[in-house]
Enzyme design. Structure first.
Site, short mmCIF file in Angstrom:
data_model
loop_
_atom_site.label_atom_id
_atom_site.label_comp_id
_atom_site.label_asym_id
_atom_site.label_seq_id
_atom_site.Cartn_x
_atom_site.Cartn_y
_atom_site.Cartn_z
N ARG A 127 0.74 -1.17 -0.01
CA ARG A 127 0.21 0.13 0.10
C ARG A 127 0.83 1.39 -0.15
O ARG A 127 2.13 1.33 0.55
CB ARG A 127 -0.94 0.17 1.23
CG ARG A 127 -2.06 -0.98 1.29
CD ARG A 127 -2.99 -0.67 2.23
NE ARG A 127 -2.13 -1.26 3.55
CZ ARG A 127 -1.94 -0.47 4.49
NH1 ARG A 127 -1.85 0.77 4.48
NH2 ARG A 127 -1.07 -0.98 5.65
N TYR A 142 -1.62 -3.71 -6.84
CA TYR A 142 -1.37 -4.51 -5.50
C TYR A 142 -2.39 -4.26 -4.51
O TYR A 142 -2.67 -3.21 -4.28
CB TYR A 142 -0.12 -4.13 -4.89
CG TYR A 142 0.38 -5.15 -4.09
CD1 TYR A 142 1.36 -6.22 -4.74
CD2 TYR A 142 0.30 -5.07 -2.75
CE1 TYR A 142 1.64 -7.23 -3.99
CE2 TYR A 142 0.76 -6.30 -1.89
CZ TYR A 142 1.58 -7.32 -2.49
OH TYR A 142 1.98 -8.27 -1.77
N LYS A 162 -9.68 -1.81 1.93
CA LYS A 162 -9.00 -0.66 2.53
C LYS A 162 -10.08 0.29 2.04
O LYS A 162 -10.53 1.24 2.94
CB LYS A 162 -7.71 -0.50 2.63
CG LYS A 162 -6.92 -1.62 3.05
CD LYS A 162 -7.13 -2.24 4.63
CE LYS A 162 -6.08 -3.40 4.85
NZ LYS A 162 -6.60 -3.87 6.21
N HIS A 191 -10.93 -1.89 11.57
CA HIS A 191 -10.01 -2.52 11.07
C HIS A 191 -9.86 -3.71 12.18
O HIS A 191 -8.78 -3.74 13.12
CB HIS A 191 -8.73 -1.79 10.95
CG HIS A 191 -7.42 -2.42 10.43
ND1 HIS A 191 -6.21 -1.99 10.50
CD2 HIS A 191 -7.43 -3.54 9.44
CE1 HIS A 191 -5.41 -3.01 9.86
NE2 HIS A 191 -6.18 -3.65 8.97
N SER A 247 -1.35 -3.44 11.09
CA SER A 247 -1.24 -4.39 10.04
C SER A 247 -0.05 -5.36 10.43
O SER A 247 1.16 -4.91 10.93
CB SER A 247 -0.93 -3.76 8.69
OG SER A 247 -1.94 -2.73 8.29
N CYS A 305 0.24 -7.67 12.73
CA CYS A 305 0.64 -7.68 14.00
C CYS A 305 0.04 -8.97 14.47
O CYS A 305 -0.26 -9.24 15.66
CB CYS A 305 0.24 -6.48 14.81
SG CYS A 305 1.05 -5.08 14.88
N ASP A 319 -9.82 -9.27 9.42
CA ASP A 319 -9.15 -7.90 8.78
C ASP A 319 -10.13 -6.75 9.10
O ASP A 319 -9.77 -5.69 9.84
CB ASP A 319 -8.68 -7.93 7.54
CG ASP A 319 -7.75 -6.68 7.45
OD1 ASP A 319 -6.95 -6.39 8.06
OD2 ASP A 319 -7.92 -6.25 6.19
N ARG A 361 1.64 -12.01 -0.27
CA ARG A 361 0.36 -12.36 0.50
C ARG A 361 -0.10 -13.85 -0.09
O ARG A 361 0.02 -14.31 -1.20
CB ARG A 361 -0.62 -11.25 -0.03
CG ARG A 361 -0.14 -9.88 0.57
CD ARG A 361 -0.74 -9.59 1.84
NE ARG A 361 -0.26 -8.27 2.48
CZ ARG A 361 -0.90 -7.58 3.34
NH1 ARG A 361 -1.93 -8.16 3.84
NH2 ARG A 361 -0.48 -6.59 3.61
#
Ligand code: OXD
Ligand code: MN
Length: 647
Positions: A106, A255, A264, A284, A306, A308, A331, A426
């Site tokens: 991102r 991406y 997002k 989130h 993100s 974690c 997510d 990913r």
């Protein structure tokens, strides 16, 4: 130079732009081949959006996406032919995409919210300080950004029209979108990540509104595409959101979060603005169902920045006997009160777009079982037996296989100095394939939420778990979240960054107003006869003086969740501390871990650390929200400071 025919902001409805413009757009679309679907089946609003996009982007042909298996097979074959993906014959219907190395994450610095006035989108920082809570763009600059990039950007390409739903199609909590894109990789990924295709088109046939999402991988100004298998325009990449028009425009990147616009851009940025207007929360957060040994089931939602460990927690295998964990989402959570005053959540997504490195049969066996069919991997390494590899899978591959890294170069375990998989590589896999997917994960009314968890990577000073004293204190804890940085975005190196509510890159409007909205939820709950869930902060990542993790994490986190659920039931198993309620001595179940964990250190609250923390939060608020901080949050900080000083 193609003719520029009008402004994107004139696209909100079939009647939104001038008759001349519409006539031009209609002419343009008349001469275009539709290779799948039928323009006549589109509602007037969708058709207007398509016509205007065609007139601006000048694609060669249109494909209206139906979401069928057959369509997906054809698109994957096309992508294979282009060299964008290669099959992974070791598994069933799995594919590996290698991106342009300049397009791997991102791009927060190139992501903007467009409103008339900056303070509608972002808090105005202190003079001389750079704001870190989003980027604002004026309507004029937004228009210039679009007009300098989009005209003619899809020449020679297919324009896909992707109808999609965020959330189960029949759920009253769901919202619909139309993504227009020139990337077949995006279409195939959207089929996994959202409910996509004909059924959504039928839902929109009554001409109802949808979120307009326009995406192009772009064509560099020079016209030269240096990697034809992954066209992009990294120098001019830009991700734009205009909440007033429910509109997202993304250019230059293929991406993840930049191009799968349901995630997002829609579910969080535009979603949070809709949630503010309509009185709910777009967050989130993972959603996890926990059944205790007595068969009592509760759900929690948890926000971590993100990479974690949200996906790991969402799919954990409990270590305490008698517990059952089931995954609703990893997510994003959309949460709304039902008519009985119960906060309920849906996962608006249909798949997992998880960070691959670090995922393994040790850390997340359920994720590993999820990804071995119908999955698109991006930027992971491949093995000579037709499989995949990334850091963390060292014990899961045949030692004789040869490895090819994410850049397509030979790579040797124990010898190569660069990572085999990109740190932000990913897997994109259907949620339904998760072995512990919750039976209610697609329930139209959502699942009831009993607790909200905040957390982050805090190597020092922050205890394993503590409970907020009140809703306002919990909102303060969310606002003060900090975490060590990871690879999900474009940051370099490790730093402890403020990441309020794990939403720093995802706010769709001024964070000060977001805080007011969260605080106001308590009143909203009272109005519908409900109450707010309890709020907790967790930290699995505290280290000892030698840099070793104090807590084993993963399945052992069940112990923390058990304590949290006892608190949800108001069990008297806590003690007060300066920062909130922590487990009373002996209240948390350490059975079987005794001797291997330092319970005292896990819950210690070092005074100097917390004085420094208070100062860091104070400075953060002063720098980032000098005008926008709600009074009650300032009061919570003052109360924390007083309590820490009295320690
Ligand atoms: C994600 C992220 O991709 O948070 O989920 O970056
Ligand atoms: Mn995320």
């Amino acid at each position: 130079m193609p003719q520029v025919i009008g402004k994107l902001s004139q696209l909100p409805s079939a009647n939104g732009c001038s008759p001349k413009l519409r006539a031009f757009a209609k002419d343009q679309i008349r001469g275009i081949t539709v290779i799948n679907g039928n323009l006549g089946q589109l509602s007037a609003k969708i058709r207007a959006f398509v016509e205007e996009s065609v007139a601006m982007c000048l694609p060669e042909r249109i494909h209206i996406v139906d979401g069928s298996e057959e369509e997906s097979t054809t698109l994957l074959a096309t992508l294979q032919h282009l060299g964008t993906i290669e099959p992974l014959p070791k598994y069933e219907n799995c594919w590996l995409a290698r991106t342009n190395p300049a397009d791997v994450a991102r791009v927060e610095s190139k992501t903007f919210i467009c409103t008339k006035h900056p303070e509608q989108a972002i808090p105005i920082p202190k003079d001389g300080v750079k704001g870190t809570l989003g980027n604002w763009i004026s309507p004029e600059d937004y228009e210039r950004a679009v007009q300098s990039r989009f005209p003619g950007c899809m020449k020679g390409r297919t324009m896909y029209v992707v109808p999609f739903s965020m959330g189960p199609i029949a759920s009253p909590l769901s919202k619909f979108g139309i993504e227009i894109t020139d990337s077949a990789y995006v279409v195939c990924s959207m089929r996994i990540m959202t409910r996509m295709g004909q059924e959504v088109l039928e839902k929109l046939a009554d001409n109802s509104d949808f979120i307009k999402c326009l995406h192009s991988v772009g064509t560099p100004a020079s016209g030269k595409i240096n990697m034809p298998s992954w066209p992009c325009d990294p120098e001019r990449t830009i991700i734009l959101h205009k909440p007033a028009n429910n509109e997202i425009v993304s250019y230059g990147s293929g991406y993840g979060g930049n191009s799968l616009l349901g995630k997002k851009c829609f579910a969080l940025r535009i979603g949070s603005t809709i949630a503010q207007r309509e009185g709910w929360l777009a967050e989130h957060m993972l959603i996890l169902g926990i059944t205790d040994p007595n068969g009592v089931k509760k759900y929690i939602a948890a926000a971590f920045p993100s990479a974690c460990g949200k996906t790991n927690l969402a799919m954990m295998n409990p270590t305490l006997p008698g517990y059952l964990m089931e995954c609703v989402g990893d997510d994003i959570a959309w949460m709304k009160f039902d008519s009985n005053g119960q906060l309920r959540a849906i996962n608006p997504e249909n798949g997992f777009f998880g960070v691959a490195p670090g995922t393994s049969s040790q850390t997340n066996p359920n994720a590993m079982k999820t990804v071995y069919k119908n999955t698109i991997f991006t930027n992971v390494a491949s093995t000579s037996d037709g499989g995949i590899f990334w850091e963390g899978m060292e014990n899961e591959i045949d030692p004789d296989v040869e490895i090819t890294d994410w850049l397509g170069q030979p790579w040797k375990l124990g010898e190569s100095k660069t990572p085999a998989a990109h740190p932000n590589s990913r897997f994109c896999a259907p949620a339904s394939q998760c072995p512990i997917i919750d039976p209610s994960w697609e329930d139209n009314e959502g699942v009831p939420i009993s607790a909200i968890l905040f957390g982050g990577r805090r190597p020092e000073g922050v205890p394993l778990v503590y409970e907020a004293n009140s809703w306002a204190h919990g909102v303060f804890i969310g606002s003060a979240m900090r975490s060590e940085t990871t690879a999900a975005a474009e940051h370099k190196g490790k730093m402890i960054l403020h990441d309020p509510f794990a939403m720093r890159p995802f706010f769709g409007y001024n964070f000060g107003d977001y805080l007011k909205h969260w605080l106001g939820m308590e009143k909203l709950a009272a109005k519908v006869g409900g109450h707010m869930p309890k709020i907790f902060h967790v930290n699995w990542f505290r280290k000892d003086a030698n840099g070793k993790f104090l807590w084993p994490g993963f399945g052992e986190n069940t112990r923390v969740l058990e304590w949290i659920l006892q608190r949800v039931d108001e069990k008297d198993c806590y003690q007060e501390s300066a920062i909130g309620r922590i487990p009373a001595p002996g209240a948390m179940n350490f059975e079987g871990l005794r001797g291997s964990v330092d319970e005292k250190e896990l819950f210690s609250i070092p005074k100097q650390f917390w004085l420094d923390e208070v100062e860091a939060i104070e400075q953060y608020y002063n720098n980032q929200l000098p005008q926008d901080l709600p009074l009650s949050i300032a009061q919570e900080l003052a109360d924390l400071k007083r309590r820490v000083m009295q320690m």
